[in-house]
Design a protein around this motif. Structure first.
Motif, short mmCIF file in Angstrom:
data_model
loop_
_atom_site.label_atom_id
_atom_site.label_comp_id
_atom_site.label_asym_id
_atom_site.label_seq_id
_atom_site.Cartn_x
_atom_site.Cartn_y
_atom_site.Cartn_z
N SER A 1 -14.27 -25.48 13.78
CA SER A 1 -13.21 -26.49 14.01
C SER A 1 -12.81 -26.88 12.51
O SER A 1 -13.56 -27.24 11.89
N THR A 2 -11.54 -26.49 12.30
CA THR A 2 -11.15 -27.10 10.85
C THR A 2 -10.84 -28.84 10.84
O THR A 2 -10.48 -29.14 11.90
N PRO A 3 -11.21 -29.46 9.77
CA PRO A 3 -11.23 -30.78 9.95
C PRO A 3 -9.71 -31.26 9.74
O PRO A 3 -8.76 -30.84 9.65
N TYR B 1 -3.76 -30.63 18.12
CA TYR B 1 -5.04 -30.15 17.29
C TYR B 1 -4.89 -28.47 17.73
O TYR B 1 -5.34 -28.20 18.77
N GLY B 2 -4.95 -27.70 16.77
CA GLY B 2 -4.86 -26.30 16.98
C GLY B 2 -6.17 -25.67 16.16
O GLY B 2 -5.97 -24.58 15.70
N GLY B 3 -6.93 -26.36 15.61
CA GLY B 3 -8.13 -25.72 14.75
C GLY B 3 -9.31 -25.51 15.43
O GLY B 3 -10.08 -25.16 14.65
N LEU B 4 -9.24 -25.35 16.54
CA LEU B 4 -10.66 -25.08 17.09
C LEU B 4 -10.51 -23.48 17.45
O LEU B 4 -9.55 -22.97 18.06
N GLY B 5 -11.44 -22.81 17.35
CA GLY B 5 -11.77 -21.31 17.64
C GLY B 5 -13.33 -20.94 17.82
O GLY B 5 -14.21 -21.90 17.48
#
Length: 411
Positions: free
Chosen positions: A366-368, A382-386
């Motif tokens: 997950s990007t901050p 929020y699109g930073g989860l992978g």
């Protein structure tokens, strides 16, 4: 607590006491399924929504007028409208007592979707020995069948729209009542391949019929005589077991006769990525567990489980909290929920185990907050989860090397 039937409201009597006991009955939840079955049944006449008619009555003792071509009941289970296939979307008490769980008419396509809790309930609308009844009979004969079966009546040329309307209902596997490989079947296979979250199970005694489906991940081919509903038995015996805990090879199907195959015939169906049913070591078993692409069903079923449960858990996270702050605290909450789902997937056997750590081989990234775009922040997106994971495997064949020590001295 007040109960109401008709226009009379009757409150409970007040007991002269200082202690009030309130009891709640908790019923088991329906099996919301990654293993539930849908039977696709082509009919000649579209269904319509009954207007100004009482809810459909399930007259299990009455005469059933049957469309012999399609095996569709036009008597019991429908509304009192005297002509045509007119149905109510509301269930009567008789319907519920007969085991009908749901009924819905799609007025745009003439499709009719119903769910039944057992074979007797299916017989209300599809009498004994009709094509739908035979599929349901084979399904409910399996020890691991679900608590329901769904049937979708669709009209010629309306399969795509009919499936689209009921795609997200309570089913994951589908079969056809007619085992003929035709244009509807080809279209259905492409629909399932495009969506990648349901399986289509096909059955034919002609191996060449499956050639056009080679490479399809979400279409499963079974080679067996169409006199027996192996497709329904196959789903009923395996699909509702815990995803990740079972491989689809080696399974016994109740009521299905094993085929006698030569070594060459068995090699032929395996090379075609088709599944047969035969005796091995004196016991009947499914010969393999892959789809027509050669990918294994348990791996694909696991992917569907992860995708479905990841979406559901993250949706609940958003719904159950007054606010998920758009900062690193909120991002940590989202990341923790993703880890939670993957941990369950590992414990179920969907995800492989690291030999060194004894833990699941998966990672959540997950990007901050600082790396999110101004546009995403503005849209509260929020699109930073992978995440990544290694799928668990299964042993399907064995090679064993042995050594015999002999006292014989050879010259």
């Amino acid at each position: 607590m007040a109960n109401k039937i008709g226009s009379n409201v009757v409150p409970a009597f007040e007991r002269p006491t200082d202690v009030n006991i309130i009891m709640t009955i908790v019923h088991p939840q329906p099996l919301v399924g990654l293993g539930n079955l849908l039977v696709l049944n082509k009919v000649t006449e579209p269904a319509t929504l009954a207007k100004n008619a009482p809810a459909a009555q399930a007259d299990t003792g009455g005469e059933k007028k049957q469309d012999n071509a399609q095996g569709t009941d036009t008597g019991a289970g429908k509304s009192s409208t005297p002509t045509g296939r007119a149905f109510s979307n509301s269930l009567s008490n008789d319907d519920r007592m007969a085991g009908i769980l749901m009924r819905k008419v799609d007025t745009a396509t003439g499709a009719l979707y119903r769910e039944y809790k057992n074979l007797d309930a299916v017989a209300v609308d599809y009498p004994e020995n009709t094509p739908v009844w035979k599929k349901a009979s084979s399904y409910f004969a399996q020890p691991s069948h679900s608590d329901r079966i769904a049937v979708l009546d669709y009209v010629e040329g309306k399969l795509l729209d009919s499936l689209k309307d009921f795609w997200f209902n309570n089913w994951t596997f589908a079969i056809f009542t007619d085992n003929t490989i035709n244009d509807d079947v080809v279209l259905a296979s492409n629909i399932f391949e495009s969506n990648q979250d349901h399986f289509l199970v096909l059955q034919s005694d002609d191996l060449s019929e499956f050639t056009q489906f080679y490479g399809q991940n979400y279409t499963i081919g079974l080679k067996h005589t169409t006199d027996e509903a192996m497709d329904a038995a196959f789903v009923g015996a395996i699909a509702t077991k815990q995803v990740g805990s079972v491989t689809w090879k080696f399974k016994e199907l109740k009521g299905i006769t094993p085929d006698v195959m030569t070594t060459q015939e068995r090699a032929g169906i395996e090379n075609s990525h088709v599944i047969g049913y035969l005796n091995v070591g004196g016991r009947p078993e499914t010969s393999e567990g892959f789809s027509l692409s050669g990918e294994y069903i348990d791996l694909l079923h696991g992917e569907i489980w992860v995708k479905t449960n990841m979406a559901n858990e993250l949706q609940r996270l958003l719904q159950d909290n007054d606010k998920i702050p758009y900062d690193n605290r909120g991002i940590s909450m989202v990341s923790a929920k993703a880890n939670y789902v993957l941990d369950i997937a590992w414990r179920q056997g969907i995800i492989a185990t690291d030999d060194l750590t004894g833990k699941g081989i998966y990672e959540v990234v997950s990007t901050p907050y600082s790396q999110q775009s101004r546009d995403d922040k503005s849209k509260r997106h929020y699109g930073g989860l992978g995440f990544t994971y290694k799928a668990s495997n299964a042993i399907h064949t064995l090679t064993v090397k042995g050594t015999v020590q002999s006292d014989t001295i050879l010259s």
